[in-house]
Design an enzyme around this catalytic site. Structure first.
Site, PDB file in Angstrom:
ATOM      1  CB  SER A  96     -14.767  -9.145  14.506  1.00 50.80           C
ATOM      2  OG  SER A  96     -14.042 -10.007  13.648  1.00 50.80           O
ATOM      3  CB  VAL A 104      -0.966   0.010   1.205  1.00 55.42           C
ATOM      4  CG1 VAL A 104      -1.942  -1.144   1.108  1.00 55.42           C
ATOM      5  CG2 VAL A 104      -0.192  -0.064   2.522  1.00 55.42           C
ATOM      6  CE  LYS A 161     -13.686  -6.757  10.475  1.00 54.07           C
ATOM      7  NZ  LYS A 161     -14.208  -6.869  11.855  1.00 54.07           N
TER       8      LYS A 161
END
Length: 960
Positions: free
Chosen positions: A867, A509, A910
């Site tokens: 989660s 990234v 997400k």
């Protein structure tokens, strides 16, 4: 085994001394005293300068023979008195030697170490007044045995020798042998001990001795004939055992015959050959002056050596050093003296060539050494002259002046200046050739290489910084804002400061590359070092100066390279630093380096002087912050560098990747065009990771294949070639210059969705989701990984049909490589599901008797974390109610035991995963609303986001 010691006649200079001294005496004395004078030729080796005994012959008391006192002469040899050598003695002990034959008239030293039978035989022969043996050369030079088991192991022709000196040390029997004549071995015979007989004092030998007659030769040992009964009975049991196994017993006794040379033809050819040999020997002596006088005396016409061809050949065989064993043995075997002379001439000529070559080599080496020595003396004299004239200074003064010159531009603090002055004083009293001098000089160079008080001018223009950051990277809003804030603070403070930042996110990234852009934006020097896999504290804090080759740590090396106190230092892969081990804990060593309260006085082990690092801007990179030690993580300001959306990847490809590849491959837009649809297809089905590194590799593949197609279309005769320009000066080298560009125009290549597979291969991802329509018990959740976000399906099924009549309670099984935290979430979700089902449908006893199996696909990937709590509850309730949930829906959130939905991390990743799989509605914890609001608008579009704080709200959306 035989050990050819320093007395071995083949050994270089010592061997020649004995031979030449012996033969000089042979030419001037009578043959009756030959054995005595042969012993005298050993004076240089066994005489020595120490205590000596003098033995005299019975006839001439004026001729002493010096013998080393340490040598224990065998008692029965009679004090070195002359012994008449028998003319024919067929049965002799055999001594097998290596490498060089022993020629008649010469001496050799032999040691017997291993073979006890051979030592016993020699002792017995000496006690019987028979100090004689036969010496033969072994065919195999690698054979180190002292005895042979077959006559085929030795050459058939050898020498009949007399043992003139003996030193019996028990385990070692040292013999000095004098060769008399050539003999040829016939057959092996057994060693039979002859019975001892007492010789009366009035016997014939005693009477002859009193009468002054020469002694008669002793009787020879009995031959290997059948023994009589009394003799056979005298054989010991050990000898009988040895006779039973003759293969293991070495040959120690042989029958021989004398080798008689053919008559020497007295013709001109023989005389010419002998003269050629003598002249060649004189030529060889010229290259080795050590024995020149002895050889010249030996070859003098008055010595009659040159008139004896047999002796001349043997002398040549003894002088040559480069001859092979087979060549020397050929001379030993030859009975034709004419042929023997030719062999000798050939050997001495080869020796002359080798001697000349060695002489030339030694002369060249000596000349080089003399030249080097002369240059060294001249250089030393030149140094002294320059020093006296003040033109050149000594090494110490030069080093100190260099250090003082460096310090003029530095603002060295008082504590460091004190250390430098002490080391300079110490250097003046050290020897320049000592190791301590090198250590002190190296230490001073490092101390003065630190940029004390030097800082580079920092950019404080926000517009310039913003432009520099936007040109290098797309997106990264949080990173760019933090750097702008840093510049603003320094602008208001009007000073240069430091900070410790940590960029964390998935690979590819731009975490590492953004640091270079930040350095350009701030106008700071850039230095990078990686700590991934580092296990040695000395890499960070340096070595102690006591170690050989000690060096400072990475930070001091950085300061020396950048020459400023305010660089930007990138510490890469900080989450992969090695743990504590034998060389310390590097993570703990970074605590002092990255602590703003401590790095103002950073102490390197090598310098042992505090260095100010408070102005350094530290930027660390990591993929997973959970792997960074807590105390180290607490000292950093964490900045999340999230993955890119498909729209961002397309923009990065257009703005950065494609222009860079056009420059590298020289393919213009007129030659290659990549449509946006092809880029979107490439990102969707080939490069789903969060970063753009894989996307860059695929675009590079497209450019390479396009370049190959264009090169194949171009005719070979029109390919650009280099022309050679030659200047008018003929000595100048030709210079290659490019020729005119070809006129060929290639066909434009357009990359679209139709031909994309031709350039990059088959798609890696053929489907966005695992289920187009989810059945009951299957729910799509959202997960965060180090590579970005991904869809995580939860599958729940019954292991067998529900039996309401069974007395056993239900069970639950989990698979899919789940971690401990996720397994606890399964048990929590089961309890929450039972409570909700009992409240909504009291009559439904599904969980009481059911045996449930929960699986999370992609079992090879470890999964952990809380989660997935709401996803597990939804999956269990969907199975219990036998009702599928709303399609195109995804969720994430931790569940508590009372049904409360707790916040989770990785919302950006997400959301990216939800958009990638085509989800339309996403359920998030209500407390994550602030994280969602920070996302860019294009990321939030096309998604129906529902925030829930309790599972009852989610239950209404899913099942009512």
């Amino acid at each position: 085994m035989y050990r050819a010691g320093a007395l071995v006649l083949r050994s270089a200079t010592l061997r020649r001394t004995r031979f030449l001294a012996a033969h000089q005496n042979f030419a001037t004395i009578s043959s009756q005293r030959s054995s005595v004078l042969l012993a005298k030729s050993l004076e240089s080796s066994i005489g020595g300068a120490g205590n000596q005994k003098k033995f005299y012959s019975s006839k001439d008391h004026d001729d002493p023979i010096a013998v080393d006192d340490s040598l224990e002469l065998y008692k029965d040899l009679g004090g070195m008195s002359p012994i008449q050598v028998p003319a024919d003695m067929p049965n002799v002990p055999i001594l097998a030697i290596n490498r060089y034959p022993l020629f008649p008239g010469f001496i050799k030293k032999v040691d017997i170490v291993k073979d006890d039978n051979l030592k016993a035989l020699i002792r017995r022969q000496l006690s019987l007044k028979q100090p004689y043996a036969g010496v033969f050369v072994k065919k195999d030079d690698e054979n180190k045995e002292e005895t042979i088991v077959s006559l085929s192991e030795v050459y058939p022709t050898g020498s009949f020798v007399q043992i003139i000196e003996v030193r019996d040390q028990g385990s070692v029997l040292e013999l000095v042998l004098s060769a008399h004549r050539r003999i040829r071995v016939i057959e092996p015979i057994e060693d039979v001990v002859a019975p001892k007989t007492d010789t009366p004092l009035n016997g014939r030998r005693a009477r002859g001795k009193r009468a002054g007659l020469p002694p008669t030769p002793p009787p020879t040992p009995p031959l290997s004939t059948p023994t009589s009964a009394p003799e056979a009975s005298a054989t010991s049991p050990e000898e009988k055992e040895e006779k039973k196994d003759p293969e293991r017993k070495g040959i120690v006794m042989v029958r021989t015959e004398n080798v008689v040379a053919d008559p020497v033809p007295k013709n001109n050819e023989t005389k010419a050959t002998m003269m050629a040999i003598v002249q060649t020997i004189r030529d060889v002596v010229q290259f080795n002056q050590l024995f020149g006088q002895q050889i010249n005396l030996l070859l003098h016409p008055s010595q009659n050596v040159i008139d004896n061809p047999v002796y001349l050949c043997d002398l040549v065989a003894t002088l040559v050093q480069s001859a092979e064993t087979k060549d020397l043995q050929e001379m030993m075997d030859e009975t034709d003296v004419s042929k023997r002379l030719k062999i000798a001439l050939l050997l001495i000529q080869k020796e002359k060539a080798v001697a000349k070559l060695k002489h030339d080599i030694n002369k060249d080496v000596e000349k080089k050494v003399q030249d080097h020595h002369r240059k060294y003396l001249l250089n030393e004299q030149l140094k002294v002259i320059k020093k006296e004239l003040g033109i050149e200074k000594d090494e110490k003064t030069t080093i100190i002046e260099k250090i003082d010159e460096r310090m003029k531009t530095l603002a060295v603090p008082e504590y460091a200046l004190k250390v430098i002055n002490e080391e300079k004083t110490k250097l003046q009293f050290l020897d320049p050739h000592s190791s301590e001098f090198s250590v002190t000089r190296n230490y001073l160079e490092w101390l003065t290489s630190v940029p004390w008080g030097l800082t580079s001018p920092e950019n404080r223009r926000l517009s310039h910084a913003k432009k520099a950051l936007d040109e290098g990277h797309y997106g990264m809003k949080d990173v760019k804002e933090r750097i702008m804030e840093f510049i603003a603070v320094n602008l208001l403070r009007k000073s240069v400061g430091g900070k410790i930042l940590c960029f964390h996110g998935p690979p590819g990234v731009g975490k590492t590359s953004i640091a270079k852009s930040i350095a350009n934006a701030l106008n700071r020097e850039y230095f990078r070092f990686s700590v991934g896999g580092m296990t040695d504290v000395a890499e960070i804090k340096g070595h102690r100066r006591t170690y050989v080759g000690a060096m400072p740590g990475k930070m001091i090396q950085c300061m020396k390279k950048v020459k400023t106190e305010n660089p930007l230092v990138l510490i890469d892969e900080v989450d992969k630093i090695g743990g504590a081990g034998f060389h310390g804990d590097p993570a703990s060593a970074l605590l002092e380096l990255l602590d703003p309260e401590q790095n103002a006085n950073f102490n390197d082990h090598f310098l042992d002087v505090p260095v100010d690092l408070s102005r350094v801007l530290f930027i660390c990179t990591a993929n997973e912050i959970s792997k960074i030690p807590g105390p180290l993580r607490d000292r950093m300001e964490m900045i999340d560098v999230s993955g890119y959306l498909a729209e961002e990847k397309v923009a990065i490809a257009h703005q950065h990747l494609i222009p860079q590849l056009r420059k590298e491959t020289s393919l213009s837009a007129d030659q290659l065009n990549i449509e946006d649809s092809a880029l979107e297809e490439l990102i969707k089905h080939y490069c789903r990771e969060s970063g753009v590194r894989n996307l860059q590799q695929h675009i590079e593949r497209i450019f390479r294949k396009a370049a190959l197609q264009i090169a194949e279309q171009q005719p070979e005769d029109e390919q650009p070639a280099a022309t050679t320009a030659i200047s008018e000066n003929s000595d100048a080298e030709p210079v290659s210059t490019p020729s005119d560009p070809p006129t060929f125009t290639p066909e434009k290549i357009n990359i679209s969705t139709e031909n994309l597979q031709k350039f990059v291969g088959r798609p890696k991802f053929t489907s966005d989701r695992m289920y187009e329509v989810t059945p009951p018990g299957v729910i799509m959740g959202l997960a965060w990984t180090a590579m970005g976000g991904s869809a995580l399906y939860i599958e729940t099924v019954l292991k067998r049909p529900v039996d309401v009549t069974s007395d056993k309670d239900g069970s639950i099984e989990t698979t899919g490589n789940l971690g401990d935290v996720m397994k606890e979430s399964v048990r929590t979700a089961l309890t929450v599901s039972k409570g909700i089902l009992a409240r909504e449908q009291p009559d439904n006893k599904f969980f009481d008797k059911s045996h449930i199996h929960i699986h999370v696909p992609e079992g090879a990937t470890p999964k952990d974390g809380p989660s997935a709590g709401v996803t597990l509850v939804s999956s269990l309730l969907s199975l219990a109610l036998n009702r599928p949930v709303v399609q195109d829906m995804a969720m994430t959130g931790e569940i508590s035991l009372t049904g409360k939905v707790l916040p989770v991390g990785g919302i950006r990743e997400k959301i990216i995963a939800a958009r990638r799989v085509g989800a339309k509605r996403v359920f998030l914890p209500a407390e994550n609303r602030r994280d969602f609001d920070d996302l860019p608008e294009f990321m939030k579009s096309e998604l129906d986001i529902r925030f829930v704080s309790h599972y009852d709200e989610l239950y209404e959306h899913l099942f009512q």
